[in-house]
Enzyme design. Structure first.
Site, PDB file in Angstrom:
ATOM      1  N   ASP A 117       0.883  -1.488   0.106  1.00  0.00           N
ATOM      2  CA  ASP A 117       0.136  -0.019   0.098  1.00  0.00           C
ATOM      3  C   ASP A 117       0.813   1.392   0.037  1.00  0.00           C
ATOM      4  O   ASP A 117       1.686   1.307   0.912  1.00  0.00           O
ATOM      5  CB  ASP A 117      -0.849  -0.027   1.381  1.00  0.00           C
ATOM      6  CG  ASP A 117      -2.139   0.936   1.234  1.00  0.00           C
ATOM      7  OD1 ASP A 117      -1.862   1.923   0.560  1.00  0.00           O
ATOM      8  OD2 ASP A 117      -3.187   0.723   1.428  1.00  0.00           O
ATOM      9  N   LYS A 121      -1.254   9.747   1.273  1.00  0.00           N
ATOM     10  CA  LYS A 121      -1.245  10.954   1.972  1.00  0.00           C
ATOM     11  C   LYS A 121      -0.034  11.076   2.999  1.00  0.00           C
ATOM     12  O   LYS A 121       0.292  10.312   3.616  1.00  0.00           O
ATOM     13  CB  LYS A 121      -2.722  11.064   2.736  1.00  0.00           C
ATOM     14  CG  LYS A 121      -3.634  11.124   1.939  1.00  0.00           C
ATOM     15  CD  LYS A 121      -5.285  11.350   2.397  1.00  0.00           C
ATOM     16  CE  LYS A 121      -6.393  11.661   1.397  1.00  0.00           C
ATOM     17  NZ  LYS A 121      -7.624  11.730   2.170  1.00  0.00           N
ATOM     18  N   GLU A 190      -1.931  -8.016  -9.499  1.00  0.00           N
ATOM     19  CA  GLU A 190      -0.814  -7.256 -10.381  1.00  0.00           C
ATOM     20  C   GLU A 190      -1.615  -7.348 -11.624  1.00  0.00           C
ATOM     21  O   GLU A 190      -1.826  -6.453 -12.334  1.00  0.00           O
ATOM     22  CB  GLU A 190       0.194  -7.913 -10.301  1.00  0.00           C
ATOM     23  CG  GLU A 190       1.310  -7.384 -11.238  1.00  0.00           C
ATOM     24  CD  GLU A 190       2.449  -8.549 -11.488  1.00  0.00           C
ATOM     25  OE1 GLU A 190       3.500  -8.126 -12.219  1.00  0.00           O
ATOM     26  OE2 GLU A 190       2.847  -9.183 -10.432  1.00  0.00           O
TER      27      GLU A 190
END
Length: 482
Positions: A117, A121, A190
């Site tokens: 991940d 942010k 993927e």
């Protein structure tokens, strides 16, 4: 695929399976596997299909997978049993905590990190896996000329990874950031990006003494005697000979259709059907056959195979969507949505299904039923938060969304989660008072310079409270100086 963003958990978890290891120290891997084969580690194996493919491809290697998702561990153990594999061991937990004592220095032959991940942010940056401390630990655990293989769908994250790894003197980059890799299998997750037209960015590093490999540059003189058509034909032939799987063949077939050679494309689609490994391969192949070749009969046969290979609610949802889009078969799509509803496993799958049911079948009653069931099943902050976002966006039900945001608030533990929640109170509910209450909770949960600075920035931007923000910026500076 279709899983909520996973986070490390302090929960202790043990699976009743001989290949699951509940270990807190080095496992003496040679004794564990009964041989001295090369030891390879996958960090964050997700649904486990990459690890399974590698273990089947390399029976003379030993593999260890570590993940902090209990559901993913259970699925991987089921797959190991299905293929009767003996060269995989599975560990639950956060690799950043367990890596130092799980392996001895220079014990690992290879490490795989696939699509972690990116947490884009700033406020979530502490959650990113790739950091200097992990890289240094990996470098110590790798044997001489050991390899680290990485993949990410985020170009920004790829460049960050490159920067962090390049700073480690024990590791040598191989050819920068690559657009493909031919020596490793593709995971289902993927492939979902590749089929959707998104780029995957690959990196490879070698431990001490690894010489940087040079890309082969085609001599322009090779083209001097070739026409453009001859050059393209040769390029396609080379790509076909190098194709590793159904995904490569299907993508190449699509390119040939665009180039005007439908017969060659058909042959590649036939090969792709033979090599298809899962519902995803067959789903996208059926879509191409229907649209690119206009062959509805063949597409139906492929879609039937895809339905038989479906393993999850998301598989069935995407398949229904493709069948409706390419064949216009609403009845078949509805049956697949019914199957998908039965096997939905998480909030994101429920939200995706509710959206599809509304968009394709225009069935608002069914959509509402799915959302109600999801709200009953939600247990964690991320589940309530995502469900509230979807109900606000798809149903425009502010009252219900507010209730779910409030439940998310009661579950939130980290400052960054509370900041996001406060912003939703303002942006979606127009509730400045509620946002201020949540921002105060976030301040109490702030632990370091990053938390305080992100909180201050959000306060300035969303509440315009410069006085409060300046106090928080000062706290951030104090933490930075300490």
């Amino acid at each position: 695929m279709g899983l909520l963003t996973a986070r490390p958990s302090s929960t202790h978890f043990v699976a009743d399976h001989p290949l699951f290891l509940d270990v807190k120290e080095n496992s003496e891997w040679k004794n564990q596997f009964g041989n001295s084969h090369p030891l390879k580690l996958e960090i964050g194996f997700g649904m486990g299909d990459f690890l399974i493919a590698m273990a089947r491809k390399e029976p003379e290697s030993n593999f260890v997978g570590i993940d902090f998702s209990q559901d993913c561990i259970s699925k991987l153990l089921q797959s190991i049993d299905s293929f009767q594999l003996k060269n995989i061991r599975v560990i639950f937990g956060d690799v950043r905590e367990k890596l130092p004592y799980l392996f001895k220095d220079q014990e690992l032959d290879s490490v795989f990190i696939n699509l972690p991940d990116p947490w884009p942010k700033k406020r979530h940056s502490k959650r990113r896996l790739i950091k200097t401390s992990l890289i240094k630990e990996l470098a110590q655990k790798l044997s001489d000329r050991g390899r680290v293989y990485l993949a990410t769908d985020s170009e920004t994250y790829a460049n960050q990874i490159l920067k962090f790894f390049d700073a480690e003197p024990l590791l040598q980059n191989i050819n920068g950031i690559l657009n493909e890799r031919k020596n490793l299998p593709k995971s289902k997750y993927e492939k979902s990006f590749i089929y959707a037209g998104d780029k995957i960015h690959y990196l490879e590093y070698c431990k001490s003494g690894g010489k940087k490999e040079q890309s082969v540059i085609r001599d322009s003189s090779d083209n001097d005697s070739m026409s453009n058509d001859e050059y393209l034909t040769q390029k396609f032939k080379t790509a076909e000979s190098e194709a590793q799987d159904a995904c490569d063949l299907k993508q190449l077939g699509d390119q040939l259709v665009e180039a005007g050679d439908r017969d060659w494309a058909r042959n590649l689609y036939i090969k792709a059907e033979e090599k298809a490994e899962d519902c995803l391969d067959l789903n996208w192949l059926g879509y191409s056959v229907a649209f690119a070749l206009k062959d509805s009969d063949w597409a139906v046969k492929i879609y039937r195979k895809a339905e038989n290979h479906a393993e999850s609610s998301l598989d069935l949802n995407w398949l229904a969507y493709s069948i409706f889009e390419s064949l216009g078969d609403k009845e078949w799509a509805e049956k697949l949505f019914q199957k998908a509803e039965i096997c939905t496993e998480n909030i994101r799958e429920s939200c995706d299904l509710a959206e599809s049911v509304s968009e394709i079948l225009e069935n608002k009653e069914w959509q509402l039923k799915i959302f109600k069931k999801a709200s009953e099943d939600a247990k964690e902050f991320s589940e309530y938060y995502e469900l509230a976002d979807n109900i606000f966006a798809k149903l425009n039900d502010e009252k219900w969304a507010r209730e779910l945001y409030q439940k998310a608030e009661s579950m939130a533990e980290e400052c960054c989660d509370l900041i996001s929640l406060a912003e939703s109170f303002i942006e979606k509910l127009g509730d400045g008072e509620g946002a201020r209450r949540v921002f105060k909770k976030a301040e109490k949960r702030a632990e370091d310079n990053l938390d305080f600075s992100c909180l201050a920035e959000s306060l300035e931007e969303n509440l315009g409270d410069n006085e409060w923000a300046q106090k928080l910026f000062q706290k951030a500076d104090d933490y930075k100086m300490s």
